[in-house]
Structure formats: structure tokens, C-alpha cells
Design a protein around this motif. Structure first.
Motif, short mmCIF file in Angstrom:
data_model
loop_
_atom_site.label_atom_id
_atom_site.label_comp_id
_atom_site.label_asym_id
_atom_site.label_seq_id
_atom_site.Cartn_x
_atom_site.Cartn_y
_atom_site.Cartn_z
N THR A 1 1.07 -1.03 -0.03
CA THR A 1 0.03 0.07 -0.17
C THR A 1 0.98 1.40 -0.09
O THR A 1 0.39 2.40 0.06
N LEU A 2 2.34 1.20 0.26
CA LEU A 2 3.07 2.25 0.13
C LEU A 2 4.02 2.48 -1.15
O LEU A 2 4.77 3.35 -1.33
N HIS A 3 3.43 1.46 -1.95
CA HIS A 3 4.06 1.58 -3.39
C HIS A 3 2.90 1.58 -4.46
O HIS A 3 2.22 0.55 -4.53
N PRO A 4 2.62 2.60 -5.15
CA PRO A 4 1.46 2.72 -6.21
C PRO A 4 1.71 1.99 -7.33
O PRO A 4 0.66 1.40 -7.96
N ALA A 5 2.73 1.37 -7.41
CA ALA A 5 3.05 0.40 -8.62
C ALA A 5 2.75 -0.96 -8.43
O ALA A 5 2.75 -1.89 -9.31
N ILE A 6 2.66 -1.52 -6.95
CA ILE A 6 2.55 -2.79 -6.69
C ILE A 6 1.32 -2.86 -5.78
O ILE A 6 1.10 -2.43 -4.84
N GLY A 7 0.53 -4.07 -6.15
CA GLY A 7 -0.75 -4.35 -5.47
C GLY A 7 -0.53 -5.37 -4.63
O GLY A 7 0.12 -6.46 -5.08
N VAL A 8 -1.39 -5.55 -3.54
CA VAL A 8 -1.14 -6.78 -2.71
C VAL A 8 -1.73 -7.92 -3.25
O VAL A 8 -1.49 -9.23 -3.14
N GLY A 9 -2.77 -7.73 -4.28
CA GLY A 9 -3.12 -8.92 -5.10
C GLY A 9 -2.32 -9.61 -5.83
O GLY A 9 -2.54 -10.87 -6.09
N MET A 10 -1.32 -8.89 -6.32
CA MET A 10 -0.01 -9.83 -7.00
C MET A 10 0.62 -10.80 -6.11
O MET A 10 0.99 -11.84 -6.57
N VAL A 11 0.65 -10.42 -4.65
CA VAL A 11 1.10 -11.08 -3.78
C VAL A 11 0.25 -12.34 -3.42
O VAL A 11 0.60 -13.74 -3.57
N THR A 12 -0.91 -12.06 -3.22
CA THR A 12 -1.86 -12.98 -2.66
C THR A 12 -2.36 -14.00 -3.78
O THR A 12 -2.64 -15.05 -3.53
N GLY A 13 -2.54 -13.47 -4.91
CA GLY A 13 -2.93 -14.27 -6.02
C GLY A 13 -2.01 -15.28 -6.28
O GLY A 13 -2.20 -16.63 -6.70
N ALA A 14 -0.46 -14.91 -6.48
CA ALA A 14 0.39 -15.91 -6.74
C ALA A 14 0.38 -16.94 -5.61
O ALA A 14 0.84 -17.96 -5.79
N VAL A 15 0.36 -16.35 -4.15
CA VAL A 15 0.63 -17.35 -3.34
C VAL A 15 -0.54 -18.30 -3.27
O VAL A 15 -0.23 -19.42 -3.03
N GLU A 16 -1.72 -18.07 -3.58
CA GLU A 16 -2.75 -18.92 -3.70
C GLU A 16 -2.64 -19.84 -4.78
O GLU A 16 -2.95 -21.09 -4.51
N LEU A 17 -2.12 -19.37 -6.04
CA LEU A 17 -1.87 -20.53 -7.03
C LEU A 17 -0.78 -21.53 -6.64
O LEU A 17 -0.96 -22.39 -7.01
N TYR A 18 0.09 -21.07 -5.95
CA TYR A 18 1.37 -21.90 -5.45
C TYR A 18 0.72 -22.74 -4.48
O TYR A 18 1.19 -23.93 -4.57
N LEU A 19 0.05 -22.48 -3.54
CA LEU A 19 -0.47 -23.24 -2.38
C LEU A 19 -1.50 -24.25 -2.95
O LEU A 19 -1.81 -25.55 -2.50
N ARG A 20 -2.28 -23.82 -3.81
CA ARG A 20 -3.33 -24.67 -4.38
C ARG A 20 -3.47 -24.53 -6.07
O ARG A 20 -4.19 -24.01 -6.57
N PRO A 21 -2.52 -25.23 -6.24
CA PRO A 21 -2.24 -25.11 -8.04
C PRO A 21 -3.41 -25.75 -8.65
O PRO A 21 -4.19 -26.86 -8.17
N PRO A 22 -4.04 -25.12 -9.51
CA PRO A 22 -5.22 -25.69 -10.31
C PRO A 22 -4.95 -27.15 -11.04
O PRO A 22 -4.05 -27.55 -11.47
#
Length: 401
Positions: free
Chosen positions: A323-344
């Protein structure tokens, strides 16, 4: 469901090129029957269809979704574009289930018969991703969120589609009819969804005719494009390549969103700095408040999306920093982590288009759930940024009563 006669126009272009513009209804069996009748008449050497390459591939190859690089979708911030496409697919599937007519039946008929008779196939529509990005660029950030939320909530409910909605869809364009219901200003949508695509398809058709040397072409388009495309074909003498290049560009974002985002960041950091100047305890307290609010709300959004426990933890840790960096969103982190932990799994890809037609499916399908994690964590972190900013300002103002 009552079918209406499909309008058509016969045109002649330069060099003896003959066109039949058929204004089809995407949910009408009568349109599919008329396409079959015209193609089987033997009058045409080519068939042009209101499809782009990606939609054409998805229509003829059910395995196309399995080839999607989900990590690239998240990294390149294309999640909302993919989700909008899935929502559109869900709506089309509801049409098929309710009325027994597969959406795009006339396009499938044209594809099948063009291949069977060895006719030139011309795909003339603009890429759906470019169209959606130009729609997004034409809307304010608030309109984008309200439009997307309206689409998602509407198409996940269990209510049947009304006869009035069906008639509107039969007379217009699928994208414009669906999106316009949730737009506060339909003009914002009409330009990129209708006007631009009328010009684009006319220019693409001219270019494809020259490329394959076609002389007699059946052009199967939505009824909502018939008038505008005919006008563009008859009156627009612009170079087709120039028109296509201009209409494929993504308009650059204005300077104000970036200025406001970076300006807010400077003020927040200045607030932290001032707090530490007053006392280390105050500075730590301000940072702790920021972390708890932004991290807590991002974690809550991830929880509501059904994220993995470790994904929720990742949201809590990452949000105070992203949230302190306008060019990076938390969704990029959470989405990637979710895919890694629960690969389709393979079944998630094959059932994705069907499962997104229900509310439960968005949470049970691992791909859809990862997209929800991205979206809800991002939205919650955005809310947290403003709540935490107000809290920070309030703490600092209390220092000077």
C-alpha cells in the motif's frame, strides 16, 4: 422466445467486391438458419465473422483455457480483464441453459460451413482484451469498480433472464447490452464497444479482402453493428492500417491518478517521519496502526475470497508494504501465493466456464478462487489505505489541539 427477421444489406465496394451484411442475433436459432441458407446458396467465396482470434480459439478449442499462464495474468495485472470475460461467458451460458439456444449459434454455424465448403474465413473483430482495456480507460476508477461489481453480482444470481432483456440482446450488441445495464453513463461504453468496433471491423474487413482477394463475402455481425459498419464501409476512405493501428492503442492514463497516488505516499511517509521526530514511541505506534489496518483489511478480503490460511497471512504481511507503493498491489502477492499453495487441477480448467455461472463455483474452482483472492484482497487493501490514512492524520492532528 420470439425471433425477429434478421436485417441485411447488400453493398458493392471498389474492384467489384460484393458484400452481404447480415445483422444476426447472437441468441436466435433463426439467425443460425439464415447463415446456413446463405452459405449453402453458393454465392460466396468468403465468410467474415464478428470474432477476434482469441474468441475464435476459445470457441473451436475447449483446451484453450488450459494453456493460460495464470501467473503471467496476475503479474501483468490482467486479472480483471479475464474475470470480465468469464462473467460474459457465464451470462452466455445462462442464455443457453434458459432458452436452449447456444449463444453465438450463428457464428458456430458460419465457422462449420465455411470450413466444410473451403471458403475463406475472415475474423474481423478487435481482440476482446483490447476492447475491455479501452472500456476501462474510458471510465473513471469509481465507474470501473461499480461496473465490475454490478456485472459480477448480477450474473451470479439465480434469477432468469427476462424477455425484455432478450429482445434488447437480439436487437443490439452482446457486450454493449450487458455492460450498459450497469453504467451510469452509457456513452462511456458506447464509444469503445460499438462506435470503435464498427470502424475497426470495417477497416479489418477491407484489409482481409485485399489479403485473400475475396470478391463475394458474407459478413455475419451483430444487429447492433449493422448500421454503423455499413456507414463506415461506404463513407470512410481512411487507410485501413491506420484505422486499425489507432483503434488498437490503449489510451495512456492521465497524469492525475499517478500524481495523487505518489502525493499521498509522500504525505504518509512525511507523517511517519514527523511521528518519529516527536518520539520513537509515537512513530512506532503510527507504523503499527498502519500495519494493523491495511494488513487486517487485506487479510479479511482474502478470507472472504476463500483464500488459504497462508495466503491470508501473506495478505496481512504484504499489504502494509504494497500500500506504500502505487505500482505494486497486494493482489499480485496473494494471487500468486494462492496459486502456488493450491495449483489448479486439470478439472479446474475444463469446468471453469461452467462453474463461474454459479456463486458457489467461484469459490470451489481453484482458478476462479485465485482471481477472487486477487480482487478482494486488492479492494480491501485499497479501502485500508484510506482508512489508515485518515487514522494517521487524526493522530497527528491530536498533537496540536
Amino acid at each position: 422466445m420470439k425471433d425477429i427477421p434478421e436485417p441485411r444489406h447488400d453493398l458493392k465496394l471498389a474492384d467489384g467486391v460484393e458484400l452481404t451484411l447480415l445483422g444476426a442475433a447472437h441468441i436466435s436459432q433463426a439467425s443460425a438458419d439464415q447463415v446456413r441458407s446463405l452459405i449453402q446458396s453458393g454465392r460466396y467465396d468468403s465468410v467474415a465473422i464478428e470474432l477476434c482470434r482469441s474468441r475464435h480459439k476459445a470457441m473451436i478449442d475447449p483446451r484453450a483455457l488450459a494453456q493460460m499462464d495464470l501467473f503471467s495474468v496476475i503479474r501483468e495485472n490482467r486479472v480483471y480483464m479475464v474475470m470480465a470475460s468469464l462473467v460474459l461467458s457465464a451470462y452466455q451460458q445462462r442464455l443457453a441453459d434458459q432458452f436452449g439456444v447456444e449463444s453465438g449459434a450463428e457464428q458456430r454455424m458460419a465457422l462449420r460451413l465455411a470450413d466444410a465448403q473451403g471458403l475463406n474465413l475472415l475474423l474481423i473483430d478487435r481482440e476482446i482484451g483490447i476492447t475491455l482495456r479501452r472500456v476501462s480507460a474510458n471510465l473513471s476508477w469509481w465507474k470501473r469498480y461499480t461496473l465490475f461489481a454490478g456485472l459480477l453480482l448480477s450474473f451470479l444470481n439465480a434469477e432468469q433472464i427476462t424477455e425484455e432483456e432478450i429482445e434488447r440482446l437480439k436487437e443490439g450488441d452482446m457486450l454493449e447490452s450487458i455492460f450498459a445495464e450497469f453504467a451510469t453513463d452509457r456513452r462511456d461504453l458506447y464509444v469503445p464497444l460499438i462506435e470503435e468496433r464498427d470502424r475497426y471491423m470495417a477497416a479489418k474487413l477491407k484489409r482481409e479482402i485485399a489479403r485473400v482477394g475475396a470478391k463475394r463475402i458474407l459478413v455475419v455481425i451483430g444487429a447492433g453493428h449493422l448500421k454503423g459498419m455499413r456507414r463506415a464501409l461506404e463513407e470512410d476512405d481512411s487507410d485501413p492500417e491506420t484505422v486499425l493501428r489507432d483503434l488498437e492503442q490503449i489510451p495512456p492514463a492521465g497524469p492525475w491518478p499517478a500524481i495523487l497516488a505518489w502525493g499521498l505516499l509522500v504525505l504518509i511517509l512525511a507523517g511517519f517521519g514527523y511521528g518519529f521526530m516527536r518520539s520513537p514511541e509515537l512513530g512506532v505506534s503510527l507504523l503499527t496502526g498502519w500495519a494493523l489496518i491495511t494488513g487486517g483489511l487485506a487479510a479479511l478480503g482474502t478470507l472472504l475470497a476463500g483464500g488459504h490460511l497462508l495466503t491470508i497471512l501473506a495478505a496481512f504481511i504484504a499489504a502494509p508494504l504494497t500500500t506504500l507503493h502505487p505500482a505494486i498491489g497486494v493482489g499480485m502477492v496473494t494471487g500468486a501465493v494462492e496459486l502456488y499453495l493450491r495449483p489448479p487441477k486439470v478439472g479446474d480448467f475444463s469446468s471453469l466456464r461452467t462453474e463461474v455461472t454459479t456463486l458457489h463455483g467461484w469459490w470451489s474452482n481453484r482458478i476462479a478462487r485465485a482471481f477472487l483472492v486477487f480482487s478482494l484482497s486488492s479492494l480491501s487493501a485499497g479501502i485500508g489505505t484510506y482508512v489508515a490514512s485518515v487514522h494517521l492524520l487524526d493522530r497527528l492532528l491530536r498533537l496540536h489541539p
